[in-house]
Design an enzyme around this catalytic site. Sequence first.
Site, short mmCIF file in Angstrom:
data_model
loop_
_atom_site.label_atom_id
_atom_site.label_comp_id
_atom_site.label_asym_id
_atom_site.label_seq_id
_atom_site.Cartn_x
_atom_site.Cartn_y
_atom_site.Cartn_z
N LYS A 13 0.83 -1.22 0.00
CA LYS A 13 0.00 0.00 0.00
C LYS A 13 0.87 1.26 0.00
O LYS A 13 0.64 2.17 -0.80
CB LYS A 13 -0.94 0.00 1.23
CG LYS A 13 -1.91 -1.17 1.26
CD LYS A 13 -2.86 -1.09 2.44
CE LYS A 13 -2.17 -1.17 3.78
NZ LYS A 13 -1.45 -2.46 4.05
N ARG A 160 11.31 -1.55 10.75
CA ARG A 160 10.22 -1.23 11.68
C ARG A 160 10.16 -2.25 12.82
O ARG A 160 10.31 -3.45 12.59
CB ARG A 160 8.89 -1.18 10.94
CG ARG A 160 8.70 0.12 10.18
CD ARG A 160 7.50 0.12 9.30
NE ARG A 160 6.28 -0.46 9.87
CZ ARG A 160 5.09 -0.41 9.30
NH1 ARG A 160 4.95 0.19 8.12
NH2 ARG A 160 4.04 -0.95 9.85
N ARG A 171 -0.34 -9.21 13.37
CA ARG A 171 -0.91 -8.22 12.45
C ARG A 171 -1.77 -8.90 11.39
O ARG A 171 -2.80 -8.37 10.98
CB ARG A 171 0.21 -7.40 11.82
CG ARG A 171 0.79 -6.42 12.84
CD ARG A 171 2.15 -5.91 12.43
NE ARG A 171 2.11 -5.05 11.29
CZ ARG A 171 3.12 -4.88 10.44
NH1 ARG A 171 4.24 -5.55 10.61
NH2 ARG A 171 3.00 -4.06 9.44
P1 ADP Z 1 2.16 -1.89 3.20
O1 ADP Z 1 2.18 -0.38 3.15
O2 ADP Z 1 0.94 -2.49 2.54
O3 ADP Z 1 2.40 -2.45 4.56
P2 ADP Z 1 4.74 -1.65 1.80
O4 ADP Z 1 4.43 -0.75 0.65
O5 ADP Z 1 5.49 -1.07 2.96
O6 ADP Z 1 3.38 -2.41 2.32
O7 ADP Z 1 5.53 -2.91 1.19
C1 ADP Z 1 6.04 -3.94 2.05
C2 ADP Z 1 7.41 -4.39 1.53
O8 ADP Z 1 7.23 -5.06 0.28
C3 ADP Z 1 8.41 -3.26 1.27
O9 ADP Z 1 9.69 -3.67 1.67
C4 ADP Z 1 8.33 -3.04 -0.24
O10 ADP Z 1 9.59 -2.58 -0.76
C5 ADP Z 1 8.00 -4.44 -0.74
N1 ADP Z 1 7.16 -4.44 -1.94
C6 ADP Z 1 6.14 -3.61 -2.25
N2 ADP Z 1 5.59 -3.93 -3.43
C7 ADP Z 1 6.29 -5.02 -3.87
C8 ADP Z 1 6.21 -5.84 -5.05
N3 ADP Z 1 5.30 -5.61 -6.00
N4 ADP Z 1 7.07 -6.87 -5.16
C9 ADP Z 1 7.99 -7.11 -4.20
N5 ADP Z 1 8.12 -6.38 -3.08
C10 ADP Z 1 7.28 -5.34 -2.93
P1 AMP Z 2 0.93 0.57 8.82
O1 AMP Z 2 2.06 1.54 8.69
O2 AMP Z 2 -0.25 0.95 7.99
O3 AMP Z 2 1.38 -0.86 8.63
O4 AMP Z 2 0.43 0.69 10.35
C1 AMP Z 2 1.30 0.37 11.41
C2 AMP Z 2 0.49 0.19 12.70
O5 AMP Z 2 -0.17 1.42 13.04
C3 AMP Z 2 -0.62 -0.85 12.65
O6 AMP Z 2 -0.16 -2.17 12.89
C4 AMP Z 2 -1.54 -0.35 13.77
O7 AMP Z 2 -1.02 -0.66 15.06
C5 AMP Z 2 -1.44 1.17 13.58
N1 AMP Z 2 -2.48 1.68 12.65
C6 AMP Z 2 -2.28 2.29 11.45
N2 AMP Z 2 -3.45 2.63 10.89
C7 AMP Z 2 -4.43 2.22 11.74
C8 AMP Z 2 -5.85 2.25 11.72
N3 AMP Z 2 -6.53 2.78 10.68
N4 AMP Z 2 -6.52 1.72 12.77
C9 AMP Z 2 -5.87 1.20 13.82
N5 AMP Z 2 -4.53 1.12 13.90
C10 AMP Z 2 -3.81 1.62 12.88
#
Ligand code: ADP
Ligand code: AMP
Length: 217
Positions: A13, A160, A171
């Site tokens: 995302k 993280r 999660r």
């Molecule tokens: P989210 O915001 O949904 O938690 P991220 O955008 O942080 O996910 O992506 C999670 C990890 O996967 C990151 O290290 C990112 O670089 C990697 N990633 C994102 N899209 C892809 C993809 N299409 N293929 C492989 N790795 C990806």
């Molecule tokens: P993310 O960066 O989106 O993976 O979010 C990291 C963490 O922040 C999550 O695991 C939750 O603990 C908290 N968080 C982010 N967005 C929300 C939401 N909309 N509702 C509740 N917790 C959230």
Amino acid sequence: MRLVLVGPPGAGKGTQAEFIAAHLAVPKISTGDILRANVSQGTALGREAKRYMDAGDLVPDKIVINMVRDRLAEPDATDGFLLDGFPRTVPQAQELDSMLADLGVGLDLVLELIVDDDEVIRRLSGRRTCRGCGKIWHMEFDPPTHPDVCDRCGGELFQRDDDRPETIANRLREYADKTAPLIDFYGAQGKLVGIDATGPVEDVTVRAIDALRSYGG
Ligand code: ADP
Ligand code: AMP
């Protein structure tokens, strides 16, 4: 355009949000980023949220909803926005609908990024984020030249706290229990479109933008 990105943690995302928000010329609003900024600044909100985040639990709805209400009231969000990581529960989605109804607007589309659990675990385990510009890297799929340094801005890369294996498992449970019901919620509103989020980042971006185009974005 008013858009929500939904999908499990690690679906991509944040990675896609950057490209899609630039394409649509709208602000990207990530509740995870706002919460992490509060944690690192040591605000009261950050201190309260940290214990939930460290455990891989969702932060209580009330905290997150108030945060989003404040952010959507800022002028750059008047004509559109991309929400990344919010809503994550049905009550958050209902509250978002009513916030937008008060402003006389509504969501245009909810884009679901579809990835299976094994891929999500691989993605989260190798994720690194830049402290400077926020760019998201992956040690295997999108590796920086030096493991600790961002190629874009020279900032320090960090892993993280919630990307540890035991937290990842919780999660994913939270997602299945509390967030996945949004798929039916938005499906019933006729606003949901799902795309395959596997394969190279650029391919996923093309699928996302194609999906938006077919809905006028
Ligand atoms: P989210 O915001 O949904 O938690 P991220 O955008 O942080 O996910 O992506 C999670 C990890 O996967 C990151 O290290 C990112 O670089 C990697 N990633 C994102 N899209 C892809 C993809 N299409 N293929 C492989 N790795 C990806
Ligand atoms: P993310 O960066 O989106 O993976 O979010 C990291 C963490 O922040 C999550 O695991 C939750 O603990 C908290 N968080 C982010 N967005 C929300 C939401 N909309 N509702 C509740 N917790 C959230």
